[in-house]
Motif scaffolding. Structure first.
Motif, PDB file in Angstrom:
ATOM      1  N   SER A 131       0.833  -1.202   0.000  1.00 14.74           N
ATOM      2  CA  SER A 131       0.000   0.000   0.000  1.00 14.74           C
ATOM      3  C   SER A 131       0.870   1.256   0.000  1.00 14.74           C
ATOM      4  O   SER A 131       1.884   1.339   0.697  1.00 14.74           O
ATOM      5  CB  SER A 131      -0.950  -0.006   1.212  1.00 14.74           C
ATOM      6  OG  SER A 131      -0.309   0.436   2.384  1.00 14.74           O
ATOM      7  N   LEU A 132       0.460   2.226  -0.808  1.00 14.99           N
ATOM      8  CA  LEU A 132       1.161   3.515  -0.916  1.00 14.99           C
ATOM      9  C   LEU A 132       0.290   4.629  -0.367  1.00 14.99           C
ATOM     10  O   LEU A 132      -0.874   4.770  -0.769  1.00 14.99           O
ATOM     11  CB  LEU A 132       1.497   3.850  -2.372  1.00 14.99           C
ATOM     12  CG  LEU A 132       2.377   2.925  -3.191  1.00 14.99           C
ATOM     13  CD1 LEU A 132       2.713   3.595  -4.519  1.00 14.99           C
ATOM     14  CD2 LEU A 132       3.642   2.562  -2.439  1.00 14.99           C
ATOM     15  N   ASP A 133       0.833   5.431   0.518  1.00 17.50           N
ATOM     16  CA  ASP A 133       0.204   6.691   0.915  1.00 17.50           C
ATOM     17  C   ASP A 133       0.349   7.642  -0.276  1.00 17.50           C
ATOM     18  O   ASP A 133       1.458   8.058  -0.616  1.00 17.50           O
ATOM     19  CB  ASP A 133       0.919   7.238   2.145  1.00 17.50           C
ATOM     20  CG  ASP A 133       0.284   8.508   2.701  1.00 17.50           C
ATOM     21  OD1 ASP A 133      -0.540   9.136   2.000  1.00 17.50           O
ATOM     22  OD2 ASP A 133       0.618   8.878   3.848  1.00 17.50           O
ATOM     23  N   VAL A 134      -0.760   7.968  -0.907  1.00 24.41           N
ATOM     24  CA  VAL A 134      -0.666   8.754  -2.144  1.00 24.41           C
ATOM     25  C   VAL A 134      -0.302  10.208  -1.877  1.00 24.41           C
ATOM     26  O   VAL A 134       0.163  10.906  -2.786  1.00 24.41           O
ATOM     27  CB  VAL A 134      -1.989   8.683  -2.945  1.00 24.41           C
ATOM     28  CG1 VAL A 134      -2.323   7.245  -3.300  1.00 24.41           C
ATOM     29  CG2 VAL A 134      -3.138   9.350  -2.202  1.00 24.41           C
TER      30      VAL A 134
ATOM     31  N   MET B 281      -0.461  11.526 -10.986  1.00 25.39           N
ATOM     32  CA  MET B 281       0.323  10.593 -10.180  1.00 25.39           C
ATOM     33  C   MET B 281       0.186   9.162 -10.711  1.00 25.39           C
ATOM     34  O   MET B 281       1.166   8.420 -10.814  1.00 25.39           O
ATOM     35  CB  MET B 281      -0.126  10.660  -8.725  1.00 25.39           C
ATOM     36  CG  MET B 281       0.601   9.711  -7.786  1.00 25.39           C
ATOM     37  SD  MET B 281      -0.386   9.233  -6.347  1.00 25.39           S
ATOM     38  CE  MET B 281      -1.618   8.146  -7.099  1.00 25.39           C
ATOM     39  N   ILE B 282      -1.057   8.767 -11.045  1.00 20.22           N
ATOM     40  CA  ILE B 282      -1.292   7.436 -11.603  1.00 20.22           C
ATOM     41  C   ILE B 282      -0.497   7.260 -12.888  1.00 20.22           C
ATOM     42  O   ILE B 282       0.120   6.213 -13.124  1.00 20.22           O
ATOM     43  CB  ILE B 282      -2.798   7.216 -11.854  1.00 20.22           C
ATOM     44  CG1 ILE B 282      -3.559   7.070 -10.531  1.00 20.22           C
ATOM     45  CG2 ILE B 282      -3.041   6.005 -12.753  1.00 20.22           C
ATOM     46  CD1 ILE B 282      -3.240   5.811  -9.748  1.00 20.22           C
ATOM     47  N   SER B 283      -0.496   8.267 -13.718  1.00 22.90           N
ATOM     48  CA  SER B 283       0.244   8.196 -14.977  1.00 22.90           C
ATOM     49  C   SER B 283       1.742   8.019 -14.732  1.00 22.90           C
ATOM     50  O   SER B 283       2.401   7.191 -15.376  1.00 22.90           O
ATOM     51  CB  SER B 283      -0.012   9.470 -15.796  1.00 22.90           C
ATOM     52  OG  SER B 283       0.668   9.420 -17.033  1.00 22.90           O
ATOM     53  N   ARG B 284       2.287   8.771 -13.771  1.00 25.83           N
ATOM     54  CA  ARG B 284       3.713   8.649 -13.463  1.00 25.83           C
ATOM     55  C   ARG B 284       4.042   7.261 -12.918  1.00 25.83           C
ATOM     56  O   ARG B 284       5.048   6.652 -13.298  1.00 25.83           O
ATOM     57  CB  ARG B 284       4.137   9.711 -12.438  1.00 25.83           C
ATOM     58  CG  ARG B 284       4.192  11.136 -12.973  1.00 25.83           C
ATOM     59  CD  ARG B 284       4.961  12.042 -12.026  1.00 25.83           C
ATOM     60  NE  ARG B 284       4.472  11.962 -10.643  1.00 25.83           N
ATOM     61  CZ  ARG B 284       3.484  12.686 -10.142  1.00 25.83           C
ATOM     62  NH1 ARG B 284       2.863  13.557 -10.921  1.00 25.83           N
ATOM     63  NH2 ARG B 284       3.127  12.560  -8.886  1.00 25.83           N
ATOM     64  N   LEU B 285       3.207   6.768 -11.998  1.00 24.45           N
ATOM     65  CA  LEU B 285       3.461   5.446 -11.429  1.00 24.45           C
ATOM     66  C   LEU B 285       3.369   4.366 -12.504  1.00 24.45           C
ATOM     67  O   LEU B 285       4.187   3.431 -12.529  1.00 24.45           O
ATOM     68  CB  LEU B 285       2.468   5.158 -10.306  1.00 24.45           C
ATOM     69  CG  LEU B 285       2.676   5.897  -8.986  1.00 24.45           C
ATOM     70  CD1 LEU B 285       1.525   5.605  -8.033  1.00 24.45           C
ATOM     71  CD2 LEU B 285       4.010   5.513  -8.344  1.00 24.45           C
TER      72      LEU B 285
ATOM     73  N   ALA C 293      -5.385   6.893 -18.185  1.00 23.95           N
ATOM     74  CA  ALA C 293      -4.128   7.592 -17.908  1.00 23.95           C
ATOM     75  C   ALA C 293      -3.003   6.579 -17.702  1.00 23.95           C
ATOM     76  O   ALA C 293      -1.890   6.742 -18.224  1.00 23.95           O
ATOM     77  CB  ALA C 293      -4.280   8.474 -16.674  1.00 23.95           C
ATOM     78  N   ALA C 294      -3.294   5.514 -16.958  1.00 24.28           N
ATOM     79  CA  ALA C 294      -2.293   4.476 -16.743  1.00 24.28           C
ATOM     80  C   ALA C 294      -1.968   3.745 -18.040  1.00 24.28           C
ATOM     81  O   ALA C 294      -0.800   3.454 -18.335  1.00 24.28           O
ATOM     82  CB  ALA C 294      -2.793   3.482 -15.685  1.00 24.28           C
TER      83      ALA C 294
END
Length: 420
Positions: A87-90, A155-159, A203-204
């Motif tokens: 899990s990531l703290d966004v 952020m989703i796109s970068r990840l 986006a992803a």
């Protein structure tokens, strides 16, 4: 929460916009995410600046609580688990910029390498928490036209781009944990999250054409949310579908004090059995009464109120009749939804399930009944063709490690029907 016509129209427009860009990645057979567990300590609840509860430290995951014992993750892999749900703290991934964000992303990749070297696959779970309210699930989904949702999408796109560089079917991106839209009705939850998930998925997918993406339903990601999800935009994309399962909450969350009226559990209701009829109601009630009576911190009025609340929880638990057949009925709903929509069942992952533990640290469910529930729930998931992940590996309330060392509890391994 009431949503304006403008907000619902915004959701619809977002959905239509996303539909115009469909993925080229074909779905793959899921053989990497079968038996897993979550880690919620390594990269969540990021450390905040002293005296500034709205801003994260430049290195938010370098505290003692973020250290996951190496021997525990090795044992986790050796006893037969095949994936980690990390899990990531966004909040830090949105807020931090420049070299600080670069360092954060390097830390994520280093953690992934650690797991993969042990033969473990990884679901990277974008998991907003309410420590900084600006980055909670409710804030992110409050308005799909707001800057915050655009920041989350970026952020989703970068990840996705970062994970896509690995070119591995062993790493998947989960777009959001347990999405919820304030106090909105279930129908509105489905509409708003449906639109949001389309945007996030696309986006992803633009950033990583082959990356496995884990999707979920609205309204906390339970079975009803999944079965109300229209999967048609995602069928031909390399996607998995998730639901969470903690039913009944009165059993799985024994010992947890939600601190709210009509809460599903109580610190005093910690002797519920599974299946529900394994112990007589009178015996359960007597244990609850004795536990409340022994609490010297409560005056008589408080004890009377606690007993009334406990009876409410117990009566509801007994009336619902939770046993293996009741769980099977729930999971058949998921299987039928998958079959009806042409989704291979091995693309379904029960992304969270678990029961509170009982040891010297926390008083949760009685171990025998905890193991029985875990055995039934994971066993039924396997029978239906679904993967599953426990919540969580080393948590104080739900952990599956032994209390005296960094090893997985062998009795849990046995209950799960795994080697060890």
């Amino acid at each position: 929460m009431e949503f304006s016509r403008r907000q619902l129209l915004s959701a619809s427009i977002a959905a239509l916009t996303a539909l115009s860009v469909r993925a080229a990645a074909a779905p793959k057979t899921n053989s990497r995410f079968q038996h897993g567990g979550s880690i919620h300590t390594m990269m969540n609840w990021g450390a905040l600046r002293d005296g500034d509860p709205q801003h994260y430290l430049a290195r938010p995951f370098e505290t003692a609580r973020n250290v996951f014992p190496a021997e525990l993750v090795r044992d986790f892999a050796q006893v037969g688990f095949d994936f980690i749900r990390l899990s990531l703290d966004v909040g830090p991934f949105i807020q931090l910029q420049g070299s600080d964000r670069d360092a954060l992303e390097r830390k994520l990749m280093d953690n992934l390498q650690l797991f993969q070297e042990l033969g473990l696959s990884v679901i990277v779970d974008c998991h907003p928490v309410e420590q900084v309210p600006a980055y909670s699930v409710q804030s992110i989904l409050a308005d799909l036209e707001a800057p915050l949702f655009a920041q989350y999408t970026a952020m989703i796109s970068r990840l996705a781009a970062l994970l896509g560089e690995l070119r591995s079917e062993r790493v998947a991106l989960e777009l959001m944990n347990e999405p919820v839209v304030g106090e909105a009705s279930h129908r509105t939850q489905v509409q708003v999250w449906g639109a949001a998930q389309l945007v996030l998925h696309d986006a992803a997918r633009r950033a990583a054409v082959d990356l496995p993406i884990l999707l979920t339903g609205a309204d906390y990601g339970g079975i009803s949310g999944l079965t109300d999800l229209d999967p048609s935009p995602f069928i031909d994309s390399n996607t998995l579908f998730s639901y969470h399962y903690y039913m009944p909450l009165s059993f799985t969350h024994q010992g947890i004090d939600f601190g709210t009226p009509d809460a599903p559990s109580s610190p005093y209701v910690v002797d519920l059995p599974y299946p529900y009829d394994a112990v007589s109601p009178d015996e359960i009630s007597a244990k609850i009464e004795a536990r409340i009576a022994a609490n010297t911190a409560l005056d008589q009025a408080a004890k009377t109120a606690a007993m009334a609340d406990a009876r409410r929880i117990l009566d509801g638990f007994l009336a619902d009749g939770w046993n293996r057949a009741r769980v099977e009925k729930d999971f058949v709903r998921v299987a039928n939804w998958a079959d009806r929509n042409g989704i291979a069942r091995n693309r379904i992952v029960m992304g969270e399930c678990g029961v509170t533990r009982r040891d010297r640290i926390f008083t949760g469910a009685e171990p025998t009944y905890r193991r029985a529930w875990l055995s039934d729930v994971t066993g039924i998931a396997k029978t239906q063709g679904f993967g599953w992940a426990l919540w969580e590996i080393n948590g104080r309330q739900f952990g599956i490690q032994r209390a005296d060392d960094n090893r997985i509890d062998p009795s849990i391994v046995e209950a799960l029907g795994m080697s060890g």
